[in-house]
Scaffold this motif. Sequence first.
Motif, PDB file in Angstrom:
ATOM      1  N   UNK A 197     -23.887  36.205   2.262  1.00 28.66           N
ATOM      2  CA  UNK A 197     -23.196  37.462   1.976  1.00 28.66           C
ATOM      3  C   UNK A 197     -22.746  38.136   3.267  1.00 28.66           C
ATOM      4  N   UNK A 198     -23.612  38.139   4.280  1.00 28.58           N
ATOM      5  CA  UNK A 198     -23.242  38.737   5.574  1.00 28.58           C
ATOM      6  C   UNK A 198     -22.133  37.939   6.244  1.00 28.58           C
ATOM      7  N   UNK A 199     -22.135  36.618   6.043  1.00 29.86           N
ATOM      8  CA  UNK A 199     -21.044  35.805   6.565  1.00 29.86           C
ATOM      9  C   UNK A 199     -19.719  36.196   5.936  1.00 29.86           C
ATOM     10  N   UNK A 200     -19.732  36.473   4.629  1.00 32.14           N
ATOM     11  CA  UNK A 200     -18.518  36.948   3.946  1.00 32.14           C
ATOM     12  C   UNK A 200     -18.115  38.332   4.460  1.00 32.14           C
ATOM     13  N   UNK A 201     -19.113  39.161   4.715  1.00 25.89           N
ATOM     14  CA  UNK A 201     -18.905  40.531   5.187  1.00 25.89           C
ATOM     15  C   UNK A 201     -18.001  40.564   6.426  1.00 25.89           C
ATOM     16  N   UNK A 202     -18.261  39.658   7.349  1.00 25.73           N
ATOM     17  CA  UNK A 202     -17.574  39.695   8.647  1.00 25.73           C
ATOM     18  C   UNK A 202     -16.525  38.597   8.785  1.00 25.73           C
ATOM     19  N   UNK A 203     -16.079  38.054   7.668  1.00 26.59           N
ATOM     20  CA  UNK A 203     -15.124  36.946   7.717  1.00 26.59           C
ATOM     21  C   UNK A 203     -13.848  37.326   8.456  1.00 26.59           C
ATOM     22  N   UNK A 204     -13.372  38.564   8.246  1.00 29.09           N
ATOM     23  CA  UNK A 204     -12.115  38.973   8.858  1.00 29.09           C
ATOM     24  C   UNK A 204     -12.271  39.387  10.319  1.00 29.09           C
ATOM     25  N   UNK A 205     -13.508  39.439  10.824  1.00 33.00           N
ATOM     26  CA  UNK A 205     -13.691  39.759  12.241  1.00 33.00           C
ATOM     27  C   UNK A 205     -13.029  38.715  13.129  1.00 33.00           C
ATOM     28  N   UNK A 206     -13.030  37.453  12.670  1.00 28.44           N
ATOM     29  CA  UNK A 206     -12.378  36.379  13.424  1.00 28.44           C
ATOM     30  C   UNK A 206     -11.090  35.945  12.732  1.00 28.44           C
ATOM     31  N   UNK A 207     -11.163  35.745  11.408  1.00 33.29           N
ATOM     32  CA  UNK A 207      -9.961  35.328  10.674  1.00 33.29           C
ATOM     33  C   UNK A 207      -8.865  36.374  10.787  1.00 33.29           C
ATOM     34  N   UNK A 208      -9.257  37.662  10.883  1.00 33.16           N
ATOM     35  CA  UNK A 208      -8.270  38.722  11.006  1.00 33.16           C
ATOM     36  C   UNK A 208      -7.438  38.615  12.267  1.00 33.16           C
ATOM     37  N   UNK A 209      -8.011  38.037  13.325  1.00 34.08           N
ATOM     38  CA  UNK A 209      -7.263  37.857  14.572  1.00 34.08           C
ATOM     39  C   UNK A 209      -6.127  36.855  14.354  1.00 34.08           C
ATOM     40  N   UNK A 210      -6.414  35.786  13.606  1.00 33.36           N
ATOM     41  CA  UNK A 210      -5.363  34.822  13.282  1.00 33.36           C
ATOM     42  C   UNK A 210      -4.323  35.456  12.346  1.00 33.36           C
ATOM     43  N   UNK A 211      -4.800  36.251  11.383  1.00 33.10           N
ATOM     44  CA  UNK A 211      -3.872  36.898  10.454  1.00 33.10           C
ATOM     45  C   UNK A 211      -2.988  37.912  11.164  1.00 33.10           C
ATOM     46  N   UNK A 212      -3.549  38.585  12.168  1.00 33.89           N
ATOM     47  CA  UNK A 212      -2.745  39.565  12.899  1.00 33.89           C
ATOM     48  C   UNK A 212      -1.546  38.894  13.553  1.00 33.89           C
ATOM     49  N   UNK A 213      -1.754  37.684  14.061  1.00 31.76           N
ATOM     50  CA  UNK A 213      -0.643  36.942  14.664  1.00 31.76           C
ATOM     51  C   UNK A 213       0.305  36.398  13.599  1.00 31.76           C
TER      52      UNK A 213
END
Length: 422
Positions: A29-45
């Motif tokens: 659950x905590x892994x899901x919580x912070x998924x966008x902490x790294x994936x969001x960097x790719x999405x931002x680009x």
Amino acid sequence: MKSEADQEDERLASLAVILPLAVMGFVIAAGCWTLFAVAGIHLRAELSLSNLQFGLLLAMPMAVSALLAVPAGLAARKFGARRIMLICLAGLAVCMVILLTTDTFPGYLLSAGGLGLAGGFYSAGLQFVTSNCQHDRLGLVLGVFGAGVTGAGFTYYLVPLFHEAFSWQGVPLAYLIVLLLVLALLLLLTDSEDAIADPETETSIRILFGRLRQQGAWQLGAYFGLVAGGFFALALWLPDYLSSQFELQVQSGARLAQWFVIPGALAQILGGGLSDRYGSPRVVGRSLLIGLVALVVLSYPPMTLFIQGVEATIKVEYALPMTVESIFVVVLGVALGCAMGSLQRMAIIESRQNAAFVAGLLLVSACSVAFVLPVIFGAVNHWLGVRSAVFMILFLLLCICQIMFARFSRRHERQVLLQPGI
């Protein structure tokens, strides 16, 4: 009639099954919580997101967690913690499916909000483990459960790994498989009797808040919110911060951020165990002091100082090497983790009969802070242009927390004299 020894053996056997499953569920659950902490960097680009949109994407899981925490805690007490945990895990699995099928910012924002179900799992899971734990082991057990936050560190490792091999979308697929596995294990290895439901339990938030106000749990919730919210917000922000500060690739920045999240999460076990032995106020006070020292060092940005000497101008350059900054980031994570474990134990012991509601209150406080801080970090980074300002903001918050908690603990010491177990 069973003897007390037999009942204790049964309780320990039940805890030996329940605790690992609850921790396993909280890890994913905590892994899901912070998924966008790294994936969001790719999405931002990929989607050309602004700093504000990126901050909102990071903050959405925390915002929804704050909204769900108290209702999930009350539902866990009324209908059984096991049932609520299963519902939250199933909801997270649905979010992984959405992530695999969407390619627009609104779709990602919707799935980010759905990841807030991890907060509901925390509230229900805490009730699940405390109902099968004795008082003298409570700090250690709560610390072990809270250490499930290490799942955030796995995200920092898995997203770059999958991105290099395939695409970051491979992570939602991997999490979907694990979520379904944990769901199956909870169904097969636990019984509905493991989490006692009380249909007659009090559900009036006004009455519950009145009780907690008398016990001081709402104050502890505020302190926990400042510490845990700062921890979660920094965990979300660090991959981007480290990558930008030291001109690293996203993968390297994310792996460096693990050295904040994982030691900090595991330090909750240390904080809870030390609190069982020495008392929570002492552990919290020492931990916050260490955290403040680390934040003072981390707050200084790279700078150049010109000193007008007698015969010449002396130029002094200051910048923390990456190794030194990493050490202080680890120290900060451990200090915050110890404080979180101690404060969590202290709040639950104050109102153990309402453990699920208190857990929800703690999470509301933490997620509210963790929702606001990434947005503030993004705004300050944009307007001020000093990346280390995030540590200055955290220093101010922890100073406030230290002062307020010192005043609270002086009153609490009188209770400790009468009730040494607290």
